[in-house]
Design a protein around this motif. Structure first.
Motif, PDB file in Angstrom:
ATOM      1  N   UNK A  90       5.009  -5.562  -0.595  1.00  0.00           N
ATOM      2  CA  UNK A  90       4.864  -5.067  -1.965  1.00  0.00           C
ATOM      3  C   UNK A  90       4.400  -3.617  -1.942  1.00  0.00           C
ATOM      4  N   UNK A  91       5.045  -2.768  -2.759  1.00  0.00           N
ATOM      5  CA  UNK A  91       4.727  -1.346  -2.740  1.00  0.00           C
ATOM      6  C   UNK A  91       4.797  -0.793  -4.149  1.00  0.00           C
ATOM      7  N   UNK A  92       4.389   0.468  -4.277  1.00  0.00           N
ATOM      8  CA  UNK A  92       4.465   1.129  -5.565  1.00  0.00           C
ATOM      9  C   UNK A  92       3.257   2.003  -5.812  1.00  0.00           C
ATOM     10  N   UNK A  93       3.346   2.810  -6.872  1.00  0.00           N
ATOM     11  CA  UNK A  93       2.272   3.716  -7.264  1.00  0.00           C
ATOM     12  C   UNK A  93       1.822   3.338  -8.664  1.00  0.00           C
ATOM     13  N   UNK A  94       0.527   3.250  -8.863  1.00  0.00           N
ATOM     14  CA  UNK A  94      -0.055   3.007 -10.174  1.00  0.00           C
ATOM     15  C   UNK A  94      -0.704   4.301 -10.653  1.00  0.00           C
ATOM     16  N   UNK A  95      -0.183   4.855 -11.744  1.00  0.00           N
ATOM     17  CA  UNK A  95      -0.759   6.059 -12.333  1.00  0.00           C
ATOM     18  C   UNK A  95      -1.799   5.590 -13.349  1.00  0.00           C
ATOM     19  N   UNK A 101     -16.861   8.368 -17.028  1.00  0.00           N
ATOM     20  CA  UNK A 101     -17.987   7.457 -16.822  1.00  0.00           C
ATOM     21  C   UNK A 101     -17.549   6.225 -16.045  1.00  0.00           C
ATOM     22  N   UNK A 102     -16.374   5.695 -16.338  1.00  0.00           N
ATOM     23  CA  UNK A 102     -15.863   4.530 -15.622  1.00  0.00           C
ATOM     24  C   UNK A 102     -15.547   4.885 -14.182  1.00  0.00           C
ATOM     25  N   UNK A 123      -2.875   4.417  -5.825  1.00  0.00           N
ATOM     26  CA  UNK A 123      -3.291   4.741  -7.191  1.00  0.00           C
ATOM     27  C   UNK A 123      -3.452   6.250  -7.323  1.00  0.00           C
ATOM     28  N   UNK A 124      -2.816   6.803  -8.360  1.00  0.00           N
ATOM     29  CA  UNK A 124      -3.031   8.204  -8.730  1.00  0.00           C
ATOM     30  C   UNK A 124      -3.963   8.200  -9.934  1.00  0.00           C
ATOM     31  N   UNK A 125      -5.158   8.760  -9.771  1.00  0.00           N
ATOM     32  CA  UNK A 125      -6.197   8.668 -10.790  1.00  0.00           C
ATOM     33  C   UNK A 125      -6.255   9.936 -11.630  1.00  0.00           C
ATOM     34  N   UNK A 126      -6.331   9.760 -12.954  1.00  0.00           N
ATOM     35  CA  UNK A 126      -6.426  10.877 -13.896  1.00  0.00           C
ATOM     36  C   UNK A 126      -7.569  10.581 -14.856  1.00  0.00           C
ATOM     37  N   UNK A 143       0.440   4.816 -16.385  1.00  0.00           N
ATOM     38  CA  UNK A 143       0.900   3.440 -16.581  1.00  0.00           C
ATOM     39  C   UNK A 143      -0.135   2.575 -17.296  1.00  0.00           C
ATOM     40  N   UNK A 144      -1.399   2.908 -17.140  1.00  0.00           N
ATOM     41  CA  UNK A 144      -2.479   2.138 -17.743  1.00  0.00           C
ATOM     42  C   UNK A 144      -3.719   3.018 -17.785  1.00  0.00           C
ATOM     43  N   UNK A 145      -4.720   2.589 -18.553  1.00  0.00           N
ATOM     44  CA  UNK A 145      -5.925   3.412 -18.659  1.00  0.00           C
ATOM     45  C   UNK A 145      -7.126   2.553 -19.024  1.00  0.00           C
ATOM     46  N   UNK A 146      -8.284   2.966 -18.548  1.00  0.00           N
ATOM     47  CA  UNK A 146      -9.555   2.407 -18.987  1.00  0.00           C
ATOM     48  C   UNK A 146     -10.070   3.292 -20.123  1.00  0.00           C
TER      49      UNK A 146
END
Length: 297
Positions: A90-95, A101-102, A123-126, A143-146
């Motif tokens: 299984x592979x892939x990048x999660x943006x 704060x999180x 994971x590419x973190x922004x 792709x998703x966000x806190x």
């Protein structure tokens, strides 16, 4: 008539990302006339305009935005499929977007476990404030966000992840803050517009008919705590994050009213979760369990 294929979508997305045909052509190693022709053929095939001229610039239309969302999803799925077939795992990048704060207080153990359990994924973190992260999600830049409450929940799928406590902070030795009126005329030190914590504080003051003095904006919680410690103003911050701040002991806390004190952070996304996002969601109970153990310790 030939159907839209991945190459069409790749060219279209490149024009959007590069902001024009010439830069997209250079990125794709094509001549500009070829890119222009392919975009025109795509528009003819779909029966819509994907771009409009605004001076010398190309601006994406609403139809183009709709197509961009589908293009991002399909191209990402194609990349994941190729990586999995080539590697056999299984592979892939999660943006992933997140509040600062999180990122500072919650994500390190989660990201460590993610990389350990999913070596083929990354994971590419922004980081950003809630409103900025919502806009990035709408534009398919992540792709998703806190994000933290309050936010408009109806536009996205959301999952409550954890609860935190917000607190007011001021320089040590200053007067106690017991109610909203104690902030009248005070300088408020906060994140820029779009921050959920700031919105909660401003709404509280407005409900009580209180007008603060100046509002100082900073893009980092480190800067906010440092500014407050220097007696520049009053801030609002996550209590857990304050405990981890270098200057956390240089400020004093003041409790907010019970209805404002508690705050929830959600994971939000706009489409069916991709395999990398599903892998992250499987680890989310770790955040809750760690928080419970920390509170019991």
């Amino acid at each position: 008539m030939r159907k839209v294929d991945l190459d069409d979508l790749h060219i279209f997305r490149s024009v959007v990302r590069e902001g024009g045909v010439a830069k997209a052509a250079a990125r794709l190693n094509r001549v500009p006339s070829n890119v222009t022709t392919r975009i025109k053929q795509l528009e003819d095939r779909l029966g819509v305009s994907l771009f409009r001229r605004q001076g010398r610039n190309l601006v994406i239309t609403e139809s183009g935005r709709i197509l961009l969302g589908h293009a991002e999803r399909l191209l990402k799925m194609a990349d994941i499929a190729e990586q999995e077939v080539r590697s056999g795992m299984a592979a892939g990048v999660l943006r992933l977007g997140t509040l600062e704060s999180t990122a500072g207080a919650r994500l390190p153990p989660l990201l460590s476990a993610y990389h350990l359990q999913n070596p083929g994924m990354s994971i590419e973190l922004q980081t950003g404030i809630t409103d900025a992260l919502l806009r990035m999600l709408e534009r398919f830049e992540i792709d998703a966000a806190f994000v933290a409450e309050p936010f408009e929940k109806g536009r996205f799928s959301s999952l409550p992840v954890f609860e935190e406590e917000l607190t007011l902070i001021s320089a040590k030795g200053g007067p106690k803050i017991r109610n909203a009126s104690d902030l009248s005329g005070q300088t408020i030190v906060v994140f820029p517009h779009g921050c959920s914590y700031r919105r909660r504080l401003v709404e509280w003051l407005a409900e009580e008919g209180v007008s603060p003095g100046r509002i100082l904006e900073f893009g980092s919680y480190h800067a906010i705590v440092a500014c407050v410690a220097a007696a520049t103003g009053i801030g609002i911050i996550s209590a857990e994050l304050l405990e981890r701040a270098v200057l956390g002991t240089a400020v004093q806390r003041h409790p907010l009213p019970a209805r404002l004190r508690g705050n929830r952070t959600h994971l939000i996304w706009s489409d069916d979760p991709s395999p990398p996002l599903q892998a992250l969601m499987a680890l989310l109970p770790m955040l809750r369990n760690k928080r419970q153990m920390d509170m019991a310790a």
